[in-house]
Enzyme design. Structure first.
Site, PDB file in Angstrom:
ATOM      1  N   ASP A  89       0.851  -1.179   0.000  1.00  0.00           N
ATOM      2  CA  ASP A  89       0.000   0.000   0.000  1.00  0.00           C
ATOM      3  C   ASP A  89       0.899   1.244   0.000  1.00  0.00           C
ATOM      4  O   ASP A  89       2.123   1.136  -0.120  1.00  0.00           O
ATOM      5  CB  ASP A  89      -0.962  -0.020   1.199  1.00  0.00           C
ATOM      6  CG  ASP A  89      -0.258  -0.036   2.547  1.00  0.00           C
ATOM      7  OD1 ASP A  89       0.947   0.301   2.613  1.00  0.00           O
ATOM      8  OD2 ASP A  89      -0.914  -0.386   3.541  1.00  0.00           O
ATOM      9  N   ALA A  90       0.313   2.398   0.157  1.00  0.00           N
ATOM     10  CA  ALA A  90       1.073   3.652   0.104  1.00  0.00           C
ATOM     11  C   ALA A  90       2.122   3.747   1.210  1.00  0.00           C
ATOM     12  O   ALA A  90       3.104   4.474   1.071  1.00  0.00           O
ATOM     13  CB  ALA A  90       0.121   4.847   0.193  1.00  0.00           C
TER      14      ALA A  90
END
Length: 149
Positions: A21-22
């Site tokens: 994810d980010a």
């Protein structure tokens, strides 16, 4: 890279950007992808390729049930080892226990996630249950004999 003994199979892979994810943490659903890759390579290590199985027997494997317990997060660039351990094999289904482990350069491995995956064998055209092809079933029998012998 893979390791195989009479009881379980281990497949190594690296965590890439696409897996995270980010924040650089592996997205939870990607553990199912890691488990799938390891099962595919496990079958290949036993001499069975899924596309050839489909072409020759009309059979394919499908996931019918999963449970996953998440313990620690994997992160970008981690080297992980994913295990495959057949717990039960019937005529048309099998249950596989899998674990994902972080493999640090130094220190002990850390358990990241573990799951139980139920796999069914079905006809590729109709998706009706079908017996696991004999060659593969014989491989499972050998695994169980090695485990118990």
């Amino acid at each position: 890279m893979q390791e195989n003994d009479s009881r379980s199979f281990r497949f190594q892979m690296r965590v890439y950007w696409e897996d995270t994810d980010a924040g650089g943490v592996v997205f939870y659903a990607n553990y199912l992808k890691f488990f799938e890759r390891a099962r595919t390579e496990w079958l290949r290590s036993l001499g069975h390729q899924q596309e050839r199985m489909r072409a020759e027997t009309g059979a394919v494997f499908v996931v019918t049930d999963t449970t996953v317990r998440y313990v620690r997060p994997a992160r970008l660039d981690d080297l992980i080892g994913v295990t495959v351990d057949v717990r039960h094999a019937g005529r048309a289904q099998m249950t596989i226990a899998q674990q994902a482990w972080r493999q640090p350069e130094h220190g002990a491995e850390e358990l990241l996630a573990e799951g139980t995956i139920r796999i069914g064998c079905v006809d590729a055209g109709t998706f009706k249950p079908q017996r696991i092809p004999n060659a593969i079933a014989k491989s499972f029998l050998t695994i169980f004999q090695n485990r118990n012998g």
